[in-house]
Structures are given as structure tokens and as C-alpha cells.
Enzyme design. Structure first.
Site, PDB file in Angstrom:
ATOM      1  N   PRO A  84      19.469   5.074  77.270  1.00 59.17           N
ATOM      2  CA  PRO A  84      19.666   6.400  76.666  1.00 59.17           C
ATOM      3  C   PRO A  84      19.935   6.317  75.156  1.00 59.17           C
ATOM      4  CG  PRO A  84      20.803   6.277  78.773  1.00 59.17           C
ATOM      5  CD  PRO A  84      20.295   4.888  78.486  1.00 59.17           C
TER       6      PRO A  84
ATOM      7  N   LYS B 112      12.040   8.843  64.598  1.00 65.55           N
ATOM      8  CA  LYS B 112      12.094   9.427  65.953  1.00 65.55           C
ATOM      9  C   LYS B 112      13.141  10.554  66.016  1.00 65.55           C
ATOM     10  CE  LYS B 112      11.850  10.004  70.367  1.00 65.55           C
ATOM     11  NZ  LYS B 112      10.717  10.696  70.976  1.00 65.55           N
TER      12      LYS B 112
ATOM     13  N   LYS C 177      21.403  14.108  71.916  1.00 68.13           N
ATOM     14  CA  LYS C 177      21.735  12.850  71.237  1.00 68.13           C
ATOM     15  C   LYS C 177      20.833  12.646  70.020  1.00 68.13           C
ATOM     16  CE  LYS C 177      19.416   9.657  72.764  1.00 68.13           C
ATOM     17  NZ  LYS C 177      18.145   8.997  72.610  1.00 68.13           N
TER      18      LYS C 177
END
Ligand code: NDP
Length: 304
Positions: free
Chosen positions: A66, A171, A240
Site C-alpha cells: 500500500p 505518480k 494516501k
């Protein structure tokens, strides 16, 4: 070229399948061991009982967790990844991680003669299944050439972004845009629904006009109008990512009110919708606040 893959989650599993399908010798490890055992049975990959065992003898060790935090956890301890990484190996982290942790991890493994590359991916589970992911690589150009044959099994567009951490940064910013698109497209369509416009018609027009995005062209027609909301990429992970993006912008003193606000909205959505909700389900919060649902069909005007 021996490859190890750790982290057989939603996107890691189809990526590992592509590597095995290309005939590369593969060893797998997953925290929930039954998932790795099922995959080993299906693909013929070797099953490792610990991260150290997975890394031992591997030329390229791929991780897909993750966040960078889980990678750090998996690296630590007697049976951790560090204990098995061989001098000369590459640690290729496909996690959407954060640049600061990636730089720290790179320094930590370099001492042991291991090269690090952050290589987060984009294209979703469908892209992984088809081997059409975009891979954003941070690290030495020479390291990229060493890992390229493995990346080509699941990646179509493989880009060298710069030093370690730059893949993560790119990203995070890409996903910040995704989060902003999901929320803002939700606001536009909830408003139009209340204004009496069928959201299917609204999307048809927007998608032929300058307001379109991948979110309006694909996510809303396939997932929102249909109310299917398939669970392919957890909202918690997008929260996140936009948190990382907002942090980078703050650190670099780039005024970024929209990114900062969207990060807060997604933190709130995660608290409200939980850890398993899909990222597109953030639209449910927009709908709740607006008191309407974005459903295709006859215009449902609302004079409120
Ligand atoms: P998932 O939550 O589906 O899978 C996470 C994986 O990490 C699982 O293998 C899980 O093991 C493992 N894991 C979680 N916590 C730990 C831990 N503490 N120690 C060891 N292993 C752990 O995530 P995804 O596969 O969706 O995402 C992985 C990464 O890829 C993320 O960084 C995400 O942002 C990124 N990404 C995801 C995309 C998607 O469409 N899903 C698209 C592009 C990028 P277990 O099986 O035991 O739970």
C-alpha cells in the site's frame, strides 16, 4: 534472471501473473500466505515463506505494498527482505510510495550493494491484466536497463523520470489529479442532475467538450451511472496518494490550495466510507451532500 514478487494485492497479483506468463523464474511472498500459495499453484511460481527467503537468490526483487511504510516493515527483522537481498540485486518498488522514504530506502540498500528504483504504475487492474501499465521509474538509467525486461511483461509505457523518488512524485501528482477529477466531476453532475439534466446527456456533452477527462469518459459512465462502483482501487490508497502530493507541494513551497483541499476531502471520505471502499465511491459523499444521486434516466429536476 530470477525474479521475486512480494505483495500480491489487487494490482500486484495481475502484475505477477504477467511475469510468470512470460516464463521468467519467479518466487512469490504475500503476508496472507494463502494468496501466495494459490498463485504458486496456478502459475508454477516458487513459494517463499518469508520475505528473506523470497529475496535470496533473486536478481530483481519487486515489491507492491500500500505505501512505503509497509515496505519498511517488510524489510526489517531476521526474516525481513534486507536479510535476503543479495549484493548486485535490484530492489524495484512498484508501490505508489513517497519520495522521502524511497530516498531513505535507496541509501539503506546501497550500503549492501543493492540498487533501488521506485517504479509506481498507473493503468489500473485492467491495465495490469493486459500488460499495458505505465511505469514511472526513479533511479539510475543503468538500473532501468537491467529491470526493463521484467517491466516490459506488465508495462507498455516505461518512463525514466529522474533520480530516486521522482517516479513516486509523478505518480502522486497524477493521482492528485485523479482525485480532483472524481470530486469535481461529481459536483458538476450532481448540480446538473438537480438542474434537470439527465447525467447521461451531461456526460455525453462534456465528453465531446473541453471539460472531459478519463474520469468523465470512463469512470462515470461505467461505474457511477450504472451504480456498479466496482472495487478495483481502494479510496484509502488514493487518499494516501493525494496526501503525498499535497505534502510534496507544501515542502517545495508551491501554493496548491486545490490539491490541499482535495487531500482533506479524501481524508474525510476515507473516514466516512472506510478502508475497502473504491476511490470512485467518493462520489457518494458528493451525492449525500447534494441530496441527489447521479443516475442515468429522465431528468429529475430539483428546484431546491
Ligand atoms: P491492496 O490493498 O489490494 O494490496 C496490498 C498488498 O500489500 C497485499 O498483498 C497485502 O497483503 C500487502 N500488505 C498490506 N499491508 C502489509 C503489511 N503491513 N505487510 C506486508 N504486506 C502488506 O493494494 P493494491 O494492490 O491495490 O495497491 C498496491 C500499490 O499499488 C499501492 O501503492 C497502490 O496505491 C498502487 N496502485 C494500485 C492500483 C489499483 O488499481 N489497485 C493502480 C495503481 C497503483 P494481504 O494480501 O495480506 O492483505
Amino acid at each position: 534472471m530470477n525474479v521475486a514478487f512480494l505483495g500480491l494485492g489487487s494490482i500486484g497479483l495481475p502484475m505477477a501473473r504477467r511475469i510468470a506468463g512470460a516464463g521468467l523464474p519467479l518466487t512469490v511472498w504475500n503476508r496472507t500466505a494463502s494468496k501466495a500459495a494459490d498463485f504458486a499453484r496456478e502459475s508454477g511460481a516458487r513459494l517463499a515463506e518469508t520475505p528473506a527467503e523470497a529475496a535470496r537468490g533473486a536478481d530483481i526483487v519487486i515489491t507492491c505494498f500500500p505505501s512505503s511504510r509497509e515496505l519498511l516493515e517488510v524489510m526489517a527483522g531476521e526474516q525481513g527482505l534486507m536479510a535476503g537481498l543479495a549484493r548486485g540485486a535490484v530492489l524495484l518498488d512498484c508501490t505508489s510510495g513517497d519520495p522521502a522514504n524511497s530516498r531513505m530506502i535507496a541509501e539503506r540498500v546501497e550500503v549492501h550493494g543493492v540498487s533501488f528504483m521506485d517504479a509506481p504504475v498507473s493503468g489500473g487492474v485492467a491495465g495490469a491484466v493486459k500488460g499495458e501499465l505505465t511505469v514511472m521509474c526513479g533511479g539510475e538509467a543503468e538500473t532501468l536497463e537491467r529491470v526493463r525486461p521484467v517491466l516490459e511483461t506488465f508495462g507498455k509505457k516505461i518512463v525514466h523520470c529522474g533520480d530516486v523518488g521522482t517516479g513516486d512524485a509523478l505518480k502522486a501528482m497524477n493521482n492528485a489529479l485523479l482525485a480532483i477529477h472524481v470530486w469535481s466531476t461529481g459536483e458538476a453532475l450532481a448540480t446538473l442532475t438537480k438542474a434537470g439534466v439527465d447525467p447521461a446527456i451531461a456526460l455525453d456533452v462534456i465528453n465531446a467538450s473541453s471539460g472531459r477527462s478519463n474520469t468523465s469518459m470512463n469512470l462515470f459512465p461505467e461505474r457511477v451511472l450504472t451504480r456498479a462502483f466496482p472495487r478495483t482501487f481502494r479510496l484509502a490508497l488514493l487518499e494516501k496518494d493525494i496526501g503525498i502530493a499535497a505534502g510534496i507541494a507544501r515542502e517545495l513551497r508551491v501554493p496548491s490550495p486545490i490539491t490541499q483541499l482535495a487531500a482533506e476531502l479524501f481524508t474525510m471520505a476515507r473516514a466516512e466510507l472506510g478502508e475497502v471502499a473504491d476511490h470512485v465511491e467518493a462520489v457518494r459523499i458528493v451525492e449525500q451532500w447534494a441530496g441527489t444521486e447521479i443516475i442515468a434516466g429522465p431528468a429529475r429536476g430539483d428546484s431546491a
